[in-house]
Design a protein around this motif. Structure first.
Motif, PDB file in Angstrom:
ATOM      1  N   ALA A  13      38.351  36.509  48.382  1.00 49.31           N
ATOM      2  CA  ALA A  13      39.257  37.461  49.055  1.00 49.31           C
ATOM      3  C   ALA A  13      40.575  37.551  48.297  1.00 49.31           C
ATOM      4  N   ALA A  14      41.069  36.402  47.818  1.00 46.58           N
ATOM      5  CA  ALA A  14      42.334  36.397  47.063  1.00 46.58           C
ATOM      6  C   ALA A  14      42.200  37.250  45.803  1.00 46.58           C
ATOM      7  N   ALA A  15      41.037  37.152  45.145  1.00 50.27           N
ATOM      8  CA  ALA A  15      40.821  37.941  43.922  1.00 50.27           C
ATOM      9  C   ALA A  15      40.817  39.438  44.255  1.00 50.27           C
ATOM     10  N   ARG A  16      40.202  39.800  45.371  1.00 48.73           N
ATOM     11  CA  ARG A  16      40.196  41.214  45.772  1.00 48.73           C
ATOM     12  C   ARG A  16      41.614  41.711  46.027  1.00 48.73           C
ATOM     13  N   ILE A  17      42.398  40.892  46.715  1.00 51.11           N
ATOM     14  CA  ILE A  17      43.768  41.307  47.023  1.00 51.11           C
ATOM     15  C   ILE A  17      44.581  41.448  45.729  1.00 51.11           C
ATOM     16  N   GLU A  18      44.366  40.525  44.816  1.00 54.34           N
ATOM     17  CA  GLU A  18      45.108  40.571  43.549  1.00 54.34           C
ATOM     18  C   GLU A  18      44.849  41.892  42.814  1.00 54.34           C
ATOM     19  N   ARG A  19      43.639  42.442  42.992  1.00 56.11           N
ATOM     20  CA  ARG A  19      43.323  43.719  42.301  1.00 56.11           C
ATOM     21  C   ARG A  19      44.075  44.896  42.928  1.00 56.11           C
TER      22      ARG A  19
END
Ligand code: UDP
Length: 385
Positions: A213-219
């Protein structure tokens, strides 16, 4: 209501673990701190010396070490410990035995039988143990379940089960301004949005999903920082995964910390990605700190976090839904503070430590009354909350 005068009633409190493993031990220590010493004289039994014993001694409690050997390979030590615990119940004149967890209940329940003392089984986990549940429930005069999800382990024993949620120390967990110094120590830039999780790094806590989820938000919303507090067998693996996802400058692993209220004060959203959770103390701690919560709708969590009112609930194992909910809170600070304020109010009304201690003391009284009378508790009356 006047209490009958006289000396406090001795009780034996048996801990599954000698070390602070997780919330179960911390909840037990909170209870021991809160018990009315004018009415109850607890003695603490631990299977080995460690953090639980030292915290018990700090509270001025007598502490006894009685090994609780594993029952996978039963040996003579099992009988020795049951006998030792029964003897302890008699020499301390304990009126009841309060067993924190299953292993404590096996020993405490059998010792209680041999010494003629009632035993209370404090259950904090939602997964059933099948036939063991039936046996331990039969040994117990009363069962304390920390949530309805936990109580559902015992559908055949409604008369024995009392629903008592954990409590949070509303003074220790009082909202406060974030400390810039602590933020700097943890590696969080002063103006960055911060998401926080606190819990053991084990599979059931769902941290893999959280990193996705953190990776998705970072995008889509770069610059969010994640503080992950705790320790556990998956720590190394999660570090590797964070690096692989390119998040090494965003995700901060702090290890175990004793200043959870101050760390909570740093965050804009508290995230609980668990796959399974009997209760989840961290949720009421975050709520008490007036933080908006994003959590998975598993186990006891929906009984604690009210979807849309004190937080947002998402399915477990769904990184996209988790990311959407976290982003929604971060993008709307006014909503975040509404959710947080409602969380604090709910912590005060429903999850105070004082109410928790009071409810456990009522079970003690009830069990002692039951011991004298019919040997069974009155039917359960679940308080709607
Ligand atoms: N905790 C802590 N420091 C840490 C990690 C966790 O004090 O570094 C505390 C946390 O504040 C909470 C408890 O450990 O009170 C965890 O309880 P919870 O019920 O959330 O999870 P459990 O470990 O029982 O599964």
């Amino acid at each position: 209501m006047g209490e009958p005068p006289g000396r406090p009633t001795p009780i034996l409190v048996v801990s599954n673990h000698g070390h602070i493993v997780g919330g179960g031990e911390l909840s037990l220590m909170d209870l021991l701190r809160g018990l009315d010493r004018g009415r109850w004289a607890p003695a603490l039994v631990v299977p080995e010396d460690g953090g639980v014993a030292s915290r018990g001694r700090d509270l001025g409690l007598p502490v006894h070490v009685v090994p609780l050997p594993t029952l996978w390979r039963p040996g003579p030590g099992v009988v020795r410990s049951i006998v030792a615990l029964g003897r302890l119940a008699r020499t301390t004149d304990a009126a009841l035995i309060h067993a924190n967890g299953s292993r404590a209940m096996i020993y405490g329940g059998l010792a209680g039988r041999s010494a003629g003392r009632p035993a209370i089984w404090h259950v904090r986990i939602a997964e059933s143990d099948g036939a063991v549940d039936r046996a331990l429930c039969a040994l117990a005069t009363g069962v304390i379940a920390t949530s309805r999800a936990v109580a559902r382990r015992f559908p055949w024993a409604p008369r024995k089960v009392r629903l008592i949620p954990n409590g949070v120390d509303l003074v220790r967990f009082t909202p406060r301004a974030p400390s810039r110094a602590l933020g700097a120590v943890l590696g969080v830039p002063p103006s960055a949005p911060v998401a926080l999780s606190v819990g053991r790094f084990v599979a059931e806590k769902g941290y893999g999903c959280l990193l996705d989820a953190a990776a998705r938000i970072e995008r889509t919303k770069p610059g969010v920082h994640w503080i992950l507090v705790g320790d556990g067998e998956l720590k190394g693996e999660l570090g590797v995964r964070a690096r692989r996802l390119g998040l090494e400058s965003r995700v901060h692993f702090t290890g175990w910390r004793d200043d959870i209220p101050d760390v909570l004060a740093l965050c804009d959203v508290f995230v609980c990605p668990s796959e399974n959770e009997g209760f989840g103390r961290v949720l009421i701690e975050a709520m008490a700190m007036a933080k908006a919560v994003v959590a998975t709708a598993v186990g006891g969590i929906p009984e604690i976090v009210l979807d849309g009112a004190t937080g947002i609930l998402v399915p477990s194992g769904a990184p996209a839904a988790l990311a959407d909910a976290v982003r929604a809170v971060l993008d709307d600070p006014a909503r975040a503070s509404r959710l947080g304020a409602a969380g604090r109010a709910r912590a005060e009304s429903t999850f105070s430590l004082a109410a928790h201690v009071d409810a456990v003391e009522r079970v003690y009284t009830e069990v002692l009354g039951a011991g004298r009378a019919a040997g069974e508790l009155a039917p359960i009356e679940e308080r709607e909350r």
